[in-house]
Design a protein around this motif. Structure first.
Motif, mmCIF file in Angstrom:
data_model
loop_
_atom_site.group_PDB
_atom_site.id
_atom_site.type_symbol
_atom_site.label_atom_id
_atom_site.label_comp_id
_atom_site.label_asym_id
_atom_site.label_seq_id
_atom_site.Cartn_x
_atom_site.Cartn_y
_atom_site.Cartn_z
ATOM 1 N N LEU A 1 0.861 -1.182 0.000
ATOM 2 C CA LEU A 1 0.000 0.000 0.000
ATOM 3 C C LEU A 1 0.895 1.228 0.000
ATOM 4 C CD1 LEU A 1 -3.032 0.918 0.266
ATOM 5 C CD2 LEU A 1 -2.540 1.202 2.715
ATOM 6 N N CYS A 2 0.752 2.070 -1.031
ATOM 7 C CA CYS A 2 1.642 3.216 -1.164
ATOM 8 C C CYS A 2 0.966 4.273 -2.029
ATOM 9 C CB CYS A 2 2.980 2.798 -1.772
ATOM 10 S SG CYS A 2 2.849 2.020 -3.404
ATOM 11 N N GLY A 3 1.664 5.379 -2.239
ATOM 12 C CA GLY A 3 1.160 6.414 -3.117
ATOM 13 C C GLY A 3 1.309 6.033 -4.580
ATOM 14 N N GLN A 4 0.663 6.803 -5.436
ATOM 15 C CA GLN A 4 0.677 6.484 -6.867
ATOM 16 C C GLN A 4 2.070 6.604 -7.483
ATOM 17 O OE1 GLN A 4 -2.410 9.176 -8.274
ATOM 18 N NE2 GLN A 4 -3.925 7.527 -8.227
ATOM 19 N N ILE A 5 2.855 7.585 -7.027
ATOM 20 C CA ILE A 5 4.190 7.756 -7.598
ATOM 21 C C ILE A 5 5.086 6.576 -7.225
ATOM 22 C CG2 ILE A 5 6.248 9.211 -7.681
ATOM 23 C CD1 ILE A 5 3.838 10.387 -9.113
ATOM 24 N N ALA A 6 5.037 6.161 -5.959
ATOM 25 C CA ALA A 6 5.845 5.017 -5.539
ATOM 26 C C ALA A 6 5.477 3.771 -6.325
ATOM 27 C CB ALA A 6 5.669 4.764 -4.047
ATOM 28 N N ALA A 7 4.185 3.574 -6.548
ATOM 29 C CA ALA A 7 3.750 2.412 -7.320
ATOM 30 C C ALA A 7 4.289 2.469 -8.732
ATOM 31 C CB ALA A 7 2.224 2.349 -7.337
ATOM 32 N N MET A 8 4.266 3.669 -9.317
ATOM 33 C CA MET A 8 4.676 3.819 -10.709
ATOM 34 C C MET A 8 6.175 3.650 -10.894
ATOM 35 S SD MET A 8 4.130 7.119 -13.235
ATOM 36 C CE MET A 8 5.184 8.200 -12.250
ATOM 37 N N VAL A 9 6.985 4.261 -10.007
ATOM 38 C CA VAL A 9 8.422 4.296 -10.274
ATOM 39 C C VAL A 9 9.192 3.144 -9.645
ATOM 40 C CG1 VAL A 9 8.376 6.809 -10.513
ATOM 41 C CG2 VAL A 9 8.972 5.821 -8.307
ATOM 42 N N SER A 10 8.623 2.454 -8.655
ATOM 43 C CA SER A 10 9.391 1.411 -7.965
ATOM 44 C C SER A 10 8.598 0.150 -7.653
ATOM 45 C CB SER A 10 9.974 1.961 -6.652
ATOM 46 O OG SER A 10 10.864 3.020 -6.880
ATOM 47 N N ILE A 11 7.491 0.297 -6.930
ATOM 48 C CA ILE A 11 6.877 -0.864 -6.286
ATOM 49 C C ILE A 11 6.242 -1.824 -7.280
ATOM 50 C CG2 ILE A 11 5.281 -1.603 -4.493
ATOM 51 C CD1 ILE A 11 7.779 -0.043 -3.565
ATOM 52 N N SER A 12 5.677 -1.305 -8.370
ATOM 53 C CA SER A 12 5.098 -2.207 -9.366
ATOM 54 C C SER A 12 6.150 -3.128 -9.972
ATOM 55 C CB SER A 12 4.411 -1.393 -10.469
ATOM 56 O OG SER A 12 3.278 -0.727 -9.951
ATOM 57 N N ASP A 13 7.411 -2.728 -9.903
ATOM 58 C CA ASP A 13 8.491 -3.549 -10.441
ATOM 59 C C ASP A 13 9.116 -4.450 -9.384
ATOM 60 O OD1 ASP A 13 10.521 -4.249 -12.537
ATOM 61 O OD2 ASP A 13 11.856 -3.303 -11.090
ATOM 62 N N VAL A 14 9.398 -3.900 -8.187
ATOM 63 C CA VAL A 14 10.191 -4.663 -7.220
ATOM 64 C C VAL A 14 9.352 -5.567 -6.324
ATOM 65 C CG1 VAL A 14 11.978 -2.890 -7.189
ATOM 66 C CG2 VAL A 14 10.189 -2.844 -5.457
ATOM 67 N N ALA A 15 8.079 -5.268 -6.157
ATOM 68 C CA ALA A 15 7.252 -6.063 -5.254
ATOM 69 C C ALA A 15 6.784 -7.337 -5.930
ATOM 70 C CB ALA A 15 6.051 -5.248 -4.784
ATOM 71 N N VAL B 1 -7.823 5.014 7.202
ATOM 72 C CA VAL B 1 -6.583 5.741 6.950
ATOM 73 C C VAL B 1 -6.682 6.488 5.630
ATOM 74 C CG1 VAL B 1 -5.128 4.215 8.345
ATOM 75 C CG2 VAL B 1 -5.504 3.685 5.926
ATOM 76 N N THR B 2 -6.062 7.657 5.593
ATOM 77 C CA THR B 2 -6.075 8.509 4.409
ATOM 78 C C THR B 2 -4.640 8.786 3.980
ATOM 79 O OG1 THR B 2 -8.131 9.563 5.105
ATOM 80 C CG2 THR B 2 -6.817 10.731 3.452
ATOM 81 N N TRP B 3 -4.380 8.616 2.678
ATOM 82 C CA TRP B 3 -3.055 8.885 2.142
ATOM 83 C C TRP B 3 -2.893 10.377 1.876
ATOM 84 C CZ3 TRP B 3 1.501 6.606 1.726
ATOM 85 C CH2 TRP B 3 2.457 7.176 0.890
ATOM 86 N N ILE B 4 -1.745 10.935 2.264
ATOM 87 C CA ILE B 4 -1.445 12.348 2.050
ATOM 88 C C ILE B 4 -0.133 12.453 1.291
ATOM 89 C CG2 ILE B 4 -1.071 14.590 3.137
ATOM 90 C CD1 ILE B 4 -2.508 13.458 5.634
ATOM 91 N N ASP B 5 -0.195 12.895 0.047
ATOM 92 C CA ASP B 5 1.023 13.120 -0.731
ATOM 93 C C ASP B 5 1.863 14.215 -0.076
ATOM 94 O OD1 ASP B 5 0.656 11.267 -2.760
ATOM 95 O OD2 ASP B 5 -0.272 12.690 -4.142
ATOM 96 N N ALA B 6 3.165 13.975 0.047
ATOM 97 C CA ALA B 6 4.078 14.980 0.601
ATOM 98 C C ALA B 6 5.426 14.875 -0.102
ATOM 99 C CB ALA B 6 4.237 14.784 2.109
ATOM 100 N N ALA C 1 -2.360 1.413 -5.048
ATOM 101 C CA ALA C 1 -1.833 2.773 -5.088
ATOM 102 C C ALA C 1 -2.934 3.754 -4.708
ATOM 103 C CB ALA C 1 -1.296 3.091 -6.481
ATOM 104 N N LEU C 2 -2.675 4.558 -3.689
ATOM 105 C CA LEU C 2 -3.654 5.530 -3.218
ATOM 106 C C LEU C 2 -3.354 6.913 -3.778
ATOM 107 C CD1 LEU C 2 -3.976 4.546 0.558
ATOM 108 C CD2 LEU C 2 -5.498 3.913 -1.327
ATOM 109 N N ALA C 3 -4.398 7.611 -4.187
ATOM 110 C CA ALA C 3 -4.269 8.998 -4.625
ATOM 111 C C ALA C 3 -4.229 9.916 -3.411
ATOM 112 C CB ALA C 3 -5.444 9.366 -5.523
ATOM 113 N N ASP C 4 -3.738 11.121 -3.602
ATOM 114 C CA ASP C 4 -3.712 12.103 -2.525
ATOM 115 C C ASP C 4 -5.125 12.323 -1.990
ATOM 116 O OD1 ASP C 4 -2.684 14.079 -0.814
ATOM 117 O OD2 ASP C 4 -3.077 15.672 -2.276
#
Length: 248
Positions: free
Chosen positions: A102-116, A136-141, A122-125
């Motif tokens: 469970l992560c943000g959309q950017i993490a899913a796109m650049v890393s997690i979709s490949d390494v996991a 729980v609510t995801w907050i992009d930072a 992927a949660l949006a802001d």
């Protein structure tokens, strides 16, 4: 509750249904000492925030098992892509057959979709996820404190901000799991020494976005968790960051 006498790993409830798992790293292994914390939210869909470094997996697994069955974990979440955030992600996915990253959309796109080993959710802001009693609510930072993909989870049911590397405190986190004392001073001293924050110009709006949630518990990944007026403390951090030349 001490779960491993050799490492000093322990579990403490820091908010209703939310447990801090903490492993101290002695000065002999890391100058000045340090600590790695994970947070376990026990609910219908249990969530672990931060996995810890890969080599700590046996200790963290042992600690989780002291609270609930490891195979019952549903979500393995983290703030950004870094070893102490998600270094043992695949070990957790193997141990918990129903679990998903469970992560943000950017993490899913650049890393997690490949390494996991399993596709991430992927949660949006601002997107919320109900765990049962907890939501729980995801907050992009982005770049606060570092990493384009950085973000945090806020548990509105307990007022807990799972705030990752914000307010990182040095040392072995001796004392109670939750403090009402000063964590900004020690964390600022560490930041000035190591310069691990990015130079983002968006500090003020990002801090205000977090403060607007009015957290009452700050669940720090390194050091003690904190209880009190989280909005005020976050704004004090923003003021300190705003006074740094790199952030002007």
């Amino acid at each position: 509750m001490l779960t491993n006498t050799g490492s000093g790993t322990r579990v403490d409830e820091v908010a209703a249904g939310t447990f801090r798992i903490s492993t101290p790293i002695p000065p002999a292994a890391m100058p000045g000492g340090f600590s790695f914390n994970q947070y376990l939210v026990v609910d219908e869909q249990p969530l672990l925030f931060h996995t810890g470094p890969r080599r700590l997996f046996p200790l963290v697994r042992e600690a989780v098992a002291a609270v609930m069955p490891v195979e019952g974990l549903r979500w393995i979440a983290f703030s950004h892509y870094e070893a102490d955030e998600c270094g043992s992600l695949n070990e957790w996915l193997a141990a918990a057959p129903r679990a998903e990253p469970l992560c943000g959309q950017i993490a899913a796109m650049v890393s997690i979709s490949d390494v996991a080993d399993r596709a991430p959710r992927a949660l949006a802001d601002g997107e919320a996820l109900r765990l049962g009693r907890h939501e729980v609510t995801w907050i992009d930072a982005p770049h606060l404190p570092h990493g384009w993909e950085c973000g945090f989870l806020f548990d509105g049911s307990t007022g807990t901000l799972l705030c990752g590397d914000l307010f990182t405190q040095p040392g072995c986190a001796e004392g109670p799991a939750v403090t009402t004392g000063d964590i900004l001073g020690p964390s600022e001293a560490l930041r000035r020494g190591l310069d691990y924050f990015s130079a983002t110009r968006n500090v003020a709006p990002l801090i205000e976005k977090l403060a607007a949630r009015r957290p009452t518990t700050l669940a720090c990944m390194h050091g003690q968790a904190w209880e009190g007026d989280g909005a005020a403390l976050l704004r004090a951090l923003g003021d300190a960051l705003g006074s740094s030349p790199a952030q002007r």
